[in-house]
Scaffold this motif. Structure first.
Motif, PDB file in Angstrom:
ATOM      1  N   PHE A 290     -26.781  23.166 -39.404  1.00  0.00           N
ATOM      2  CA  PHE A 290     -27.933  22.285 -39.195  1.00  0.00           C
ATOM      3  C   PHE A 290     -29.125  22.759 -40.021  1.00  0.00           C
ATOM      4  CE2 PHE A 290     -31.841  21.448 -36.761  1.00  0.00           C
ATOM      5  CZ  PHE A 290     -31.835  20.072 -36.815  1.00  0.00           C
ATOM      6  N   PHE A 291     -29.412  24.062 -39.938  1.00  0.00           N
ATOM      7  CA  PHE A 291     -30.553  24.633 -40.652  1.00  0.00           C
ATOM      8  C   PHE A 291     -30.388  24.437 -42.151  1.00  0.00           C
ATOM      9  CE2 PHE A 291     -32.495  28.316 -42.776  1.00  0.00           C
ATOM     10  CZ  PHE A 291     -33.807  28.111 -42.395  1.00  0.00           C
ATOM     11  N   ALA A 292     -29.187  24.771 -42.666  1.00  0.00           N
ATOM     12  CA  ALA A 292     -28.947  24.662 -44.108  1.00  0.00           C
ATOM     13  C   ALA A 292     -29.042  23.208 -44.559  1.00  0.00           C
ATOM     14  CB  ALA A 292     -27.575  25.224 -44.454  1.00  0.00           C
ATOM     15  N   GLY A 293     -28.555  22.288 -43.740  1.00  0.00           N
ATOM     16  CA  GLY A 293     -28.640  20.878 -44.082  1.00  0.00           C
ATOM     17  C   GLY A 293     -30.080  20.419 -44.196  1.00  0.00           C
ATOM     18  N   CYS A 294     -30.924  20.844 -43.239  1.00  0.00           N
ATOM     19  CA  CYS A 294     -32.338  20.454 -43.262  1.00  0.00           C
ATOM     20  C   CYS A 294     -33.033  21.031 -44.485  1.00  0.00           C
ATOM     21  CB  CYS A 294     -33.036  20.931 -41.993  1.00  0.00           C
ATOM     22  SG  CYS A 294     -32.454  20.097 -40.530  1.00  0.00           S
ATOM     23  N   VAL A 295     -32.859  22.339 -44.717  1.00  0.00           N
ATOM     24  CA  VAL A 295     -33.510  22.988 -45.849  1.00  0.00           C
ATOM     25  C   VAL A 295     -33.049  22.359 -47.166  1.00  0.00           C
ATOM     26  CG1 VAL A 295     -33.696  25.154 -47.127  1.00  0.00           C
ATOM     27  CG2 VAL A 295     -33.875  25.161 -44.655  1.00  0.00           C
ATOM     28  N   GLY A 296     -31.731  22.087 -47.249  1.00  0.00           N
ATOM     29  CA  GLY A 296     -31.186  21.489 -48.460  1.00  0.00           C
ATOM     30  C   GLY A 296     -31.789  20.119 -48.729  1.00  0.00           C
ATOM     31  N   THR A 297     -31.942  19.326 -47.665  1.00  0.00           N
ATOM     32  CA  THR A 297     -32.514  17.989 -47.837  1.00  0.00           C
ATOM     33  C   THR A 297     -33.948  18.070 -48.342  1.00  0.00           C
ATOM     34  OG1 THR A 297     -31.152  17.302 -45.983  1.00  0.00           O
ATOM     35  CG2 THR A 297     -32.882  15.795 -46.686  1.00  0.00           C
ATOM     36  N   ILE A 298     -34.747  18.972 -47.742  1.00  0.00           N
ATOM     37  CA  ILE A 298     -36.146  19.105 -48.158  1.00  0.00           C
ATOM     38  C   ILE A 298     -36.220  19.608 -49.597  1.00  0.00           C
ATOM     39  CG2 ILE A 298     -38.270  20.382 -47.724  1.00  0.00           C
ATOM     40  CD1 ILE A 298     -37.586  20.195 -44.737  1.00  0.00           C
ATOM     41  N   ALA A 299     -35.334  20.533 -49.943  1.00  0.00           N
ATOM     42  CA  ALA A 299     -35.329  21.053 -51.309  1.00  0.00           C
ATOM     43  C   ALA A 299     -35.020  19.941 -52.308  1.00  0.00           C
ATOM     44  CB  ALA A 299     -34.308  22.182 -51.434  1.00  0.00           C
ATOM     45  N   ILE A 300     -34.043  19.102 -51.957  1.00  0.00           N
ATOM     46  CA  ILE A 300     -33.698  17.979 -52.837  1.00  0.00           C
ATOM     47  C   ILE A 300     -34.902  17.047 -52.993  1.00  0.00           C
ATOM     48  CG2 ILE A 300     -32.423  15.796 -52.809  1.00  0.00           C
ATOM     49  CD1 ILE A 300     -30.724  17.758 -53.975  1.00  0.00           C
ATOM     50  N   ALA A 301     -35.584  16.782 -51.872  1.00  0.00           N
ATOM     51  CA  ALA A 301     -36.730  15.881 -51.917  1.00  0.00           C
ATOM     52  C   ALA A 301     -37.844  16.465 -52.787  1.00  0.00           C
ATOM     53  CB  ALA A 301     -37.243  15.624 -50.504  1.00  0.00           C
ATOM     54  N   LEU A 302     -38.007  17.780 -52.752  1.00  0.00           N
ATOM     55  CA  LEU A 302     -39.044  18.438 -53.555  1.00  0.00           C
ATOM     56  C   LEU A 302     -38.699  18.395 -55.032  1.00  0.00           C
ATOM     57  CD1 LEU A 302     -40.100  21.687 -51.653  1.00  0.00           C
ATOM     58  CD2 LEU A 302     -41.599  19.878 -52.497  1.00  0.00           C
ATOM     59  N   VAL A 303     -37.446  18.687 -55.357  1.00  0.00           N
ATOM     60  CA  VAL A 303     -37.053  18.904 -56.745  1.00  0.00           C
ATOM     61  C   VAL A 303     -36.695  17.596 -57.445  1.00  0.00           C
ATOM     62  CG1 VAL A 303     -35.381  20.110 -58.203  1.00  0.00           C
ATOM     63  CG2 VAL A 303     -36.283  21.226 -56.200  1.00  0.00           C
ATOM     64  N   ALA A 304     -36.346  16.583 -56.657  1.00  0.00           N
ATOM     65  CA  ALA A 304     -35.845  15.347 -57.267  1.00  0.00           C
ATOM     66  C   ALA A 304     -36.817  14.688 -58.248  1.00  0.00           C
ATOM     67  CB  ALA A 304     -35.427  14.370 -56.178  1.00  0.00           C
ATOM     68  N   PRO A 305     -38.140  14.544 -57.916  1.00  0.00           N
ATOM     69  CA  PRO A 305     -39.028  13.858 -58.869  1.00  0.00           C
ATOM     70  C   PRO A 305     -39.098  14.514 -60.252  1.00  0.00           C
ATOM     71  CG  PRO A 305     -40.054  14.006 -56.727  1.00  0.00           C
ATOM     72  CD  PRO A 305     -38.829  14.832 -56.660  1.00  0.00           C
ATOM     73  N   PRO A 306     -39.381  15.843 -60.336  1.00  0.00           N
ATOM     74  CA  PRO A 306     -39.375  16.431 -61.684  1.00  0.00           C
ATOM     75  C   PRO A 306     -38.010  16.340 -62.357  1.00  0.00           C
ATOM     76  CG  PRO A 306     -39.644  18.129 -60.004  1.00  0.00           C
ATOM     77  CD  PRO A 306     -39.797  16.839 -59.331  1.00  0.00           C
ATOM     78  N   LEU A 307     -36.958  16.338 -61.540  1.00  0.00           N
ATOM     79  CA  LEU A 307     -35.608  16.279 -62.104  1.00  0.00           C
ATOM     80  C   LEU A 307     -35.349  14.926 -62.751  1.00  0.00           C
ATOM     81  CD1 LEU A 307     -33.773  18.667 -61.976  1.00  0.00           C
ATOM     82  CD2 LEU A 307     -32.474  17.568 -60.164  1.00  0.00           C
ATOM     83  N   THR A 308     -35.876  13.854 -62.136  1.00  0.00           N
ATOM     84  CA  THR A 308     -35.679  12.528 -62.731  1.00  0.00           C
ATOM     85  C   THR A 308     -36.430  12.428 -64.051  1.00  0.00           C
ATOM     86  OG1 THR A 308     -37.399  11.810 -61.238  1.00  0.00           O
ATOM     87  CG2 THR A 308     -35.161  11.148 -60.697  1.00  0.00           C
ATOM     88  N   GLU A 309     -37.663  13.040 -64.105  1.00  0.00           N
ATOM     89  CA  GLU A 309     -38.412  13.085 -65.368  1.00  0.00           C
ATOM     90  C   GLU A 309     -37.535  13.678 -66.461  1.00  0.00           C
ATOM     91  OE1 GLU A 309     -41.792  12.379 -66.165  1.00  0.00           O
ATOM     92  OE2 GLU A 309     -41.639  11.178 -64.327  1.00  0.00           O
ATOM     93  N   LEU A 310     -36.898  14.791 -66.091  1.00  0.00           N
ATOM     94  CA  LEU A 310     -36.040  15.500 -67.041  1.00  0.00           C
ATOM     95  C   LEU A 310     -34.863  14.612 -67.456  1.00  0.00           C
ATOM     96  CD1 LEU A 310     -36.055  18.449 -68.122  1.00  0.00           C
ATOM     97  CD2 LEU A 310     -34.257  18.903 -66.468  1.00  0.00           C
ATOM     98  N   ALA A 311     -34.340  13.867 -66.485  1.00  0.00           N
ATOM     99  CA  ALA A 311     -33.142  13.063 -66.761  1.00  0.00           C
ATOM    100  C   ALA A 311     -33.426  11.985 -67.792  1.00  0.00           C
ATOM    101  CB  ALA A 311     -32.634  12.434 -65.467  1.00  0.00           C
ATOM    102  N   PHE A 312     -34.690  11.485 -67.793  1.00  0.00           N
ATOM    103  CA  PHE A 312     -35.028  10.434 -68.754  1.00  0.00           C
ATOM    104  C   PHE A 312     -34.995  10.946 -70.183  1.00  0.00           C
ATOM    105  CE2 PHE A 312     -37.116   7.946 -65.288  1.00  0.00           C
ATOM    106  CZ  PHE A 312     -36.270   6.864 -65.435  1.00  0.00           C
TER     107      PHE A 312
END
Lengths: 255, 172
Positions: A118-140
């Motif tokens: 449960f803990f790892a799932g929550c932390v992982g989700t928040i990490a994805i939410a944090l990192v996703a925007p700069p990652l999409t910039e990179l993907a472009f």
């Protein structure tokens, strides 16, 4: 905070009775499937993918996310109780979780696994939410060169990170590339003359290959007490120990 | 000649076989561009390969890959016959019965689903798959077939309304 705001919207969508029910169903099914040895999270999603065709996008995603988390967690149950990892990621749980069970602390081990999941799932989700925007910039900014480099990295990684013989890993990478060649030839526009079915026009799907390699190939090594113990000259192994031994052997069952 | 690593021997053999089969298959496709003008194709072998690499046809990449795989497989095979390995890397006995029974069950299910429907194929699947191991008795097999058929109907046809034939055999 933008992040918290967006997470709030997501929670708002998720916290309806219907969607929570889908999440529950998904997690339950995923856990049940994850408990089965040999069928991991990817295979569980592949098996339940047709079930989502009738659903809308949001419930389908929620259901599959539940299946994924459930399957990731479900592997730990058999790992702790009978020392058989439900999937590769539960292998480490096998090592210390089963020791706890042997000392009569199976309940503690199971709840630690559930809480950790449960803990790892929550932390992982928040990490994805944090990192996703700069990652999409990179993907472009990804062009053909970057894709090529990424593929080279992937292929080299696939060959190097495999346990066992490097030569055979390279051969397996080549085999995978060859199997990917089976399709109608989109670029060249040629039709596969020698191939028979409609399926072969679309190529060999990853799910089909994965189930064939991981599930069916493993059948020859299953030890249901009717012979076929891997290796010889050892004392008799029960089914649980035998399956455990096969999976601890690096590159034993999947080669 | 003695096989010094059974595992390497058989995997090498499989790699070589797959490589050769794919290479033969790839020769059915064009290696390079169509030879509209006869002249460049008539040029020397070296020039021909340069031209191929510049404008590869559908068969070029699979052919190269297949040859590479066969070569790597041959090296694995060679190593298995020359280098000593611990305990001969025995493959051990195959569990043929579950392998054959379950593959036959699933393949039969796939082949017969369209003409016969779920109502006939799921019991068949369960019965054939039950030959794989020691099952407690035919009652358990029948019960499982019944439960799974009803479950599949409830889940797939009634619940999700998937276009899967259920009893096309009985309905004609």
């Amino acid at each position: 905070m933008d992040l918290l705001h967006n997470l709030g919207i997501g929670l708002g969508v998720a916290f309806t009775t219907q969607n929570l029910a889908y999440a529950f169903c998904g997690a339950l099914l995923g856990t049940l499937i994850g408990v089965l040895p040999g069928i991991g999270a990817v295979a569980a999603i592949a098996l339940l993918l047709p079930a989502t065709y009738a659903l809308d996008t949001t419930p389908a995603l929620i259901l599959l996310a539940g299946v994924y988390y459930g399957a990731q967690y479900g592997g730990s149950t058999t790992a702790i109780l009978v020392d058989v990892p439900g999937e590769p990621s539960a292998l480490v749980t096998c090592l210390d979780g089963n020791q706890m069970a042997r000392q009569g602390r199976a309940g503690v081990a199971l709840s630690v696994a559930a809480l950790g999941s449960f803990f790892a799932g929550c932390v992982g989700t928040i990490a994805i939410a944090l990192v996703a925007p700069p990652l999409t910039e990179l993907a472009f900014q990804f062009g053909p060169e970057e894709y090529f480099s990424l593929m080279v990295l992937g292929l080299v990684g696939a060959a190097v990170l495999t346990s066992g013989s490097l030569l055979k890993a390279i051969a397996m990478v080549l085999l995978g590339l060859l199997l990917a060649q089976v399709n109608a030839g989109m670029a060249a526009g040629t039709s596969p003359s020698g191939l028979v079915s409609v399926q072969s026009v679309r190529g060999i799907s990853f799910v089909v290959l994965g189930i064939g390699v991981f599930v069916f190939a493993g059948l020859g090594h299953v030890c249901p007490g009717i012979g076929a113990h891997r290796g010889s000259g050892h004392r008799h192994h029960g089914p649980a120990q035998c399956a455990d031994r096969a999976c601890r052997e690096p590159g034993g069952t999947r080669r | 000649m003695r096989i010094k690593s059974e595992r390497d021997f058989w995997s090498g053999l499989v790699f070589v076989a797959v490589g050769v089969v794919f290479a033969i298959g790839a020769t059915h496709y064009r290696m390079g561009p169509e030879c509209a003008v006869q002249e460049p194709c008539a040029a020397g072998l070296h020039a021909r390969w340069l031209q191929l690499s510049a404008q590869p046809g559908a068969g070029y990449f699979p052919f190269g890959l297949a040859i590479l795989l066969a070569v790597v497989g041959a090296i694995v095979l060679f190593k298995s016959l020359t280098f000593e390995s611990e305990g001969g890397d025995a493959i051990g006995a195959f569990a043929w019965r579950p392998l054959v029974a379950i593959v036959a069950a699933v393949a039969g299910f796939g082949a017969l689903l369209e003409p016969f429907g779920l109502a006939a194929t799921i019991p068949l699947l369960v019965v054939v798959a039950s030959l794989a191991g020691d099952v407690p008795g035919w009652r358990a097999v029948l019960a499982q077939a019944l439960v799974l058929t009803l479950g599949a109907w409830a889940f797939l046809i009634w619940g999700l309304k998937l276009p899967v034939p259920f009893a096309s055999w009985f309905a004609g």
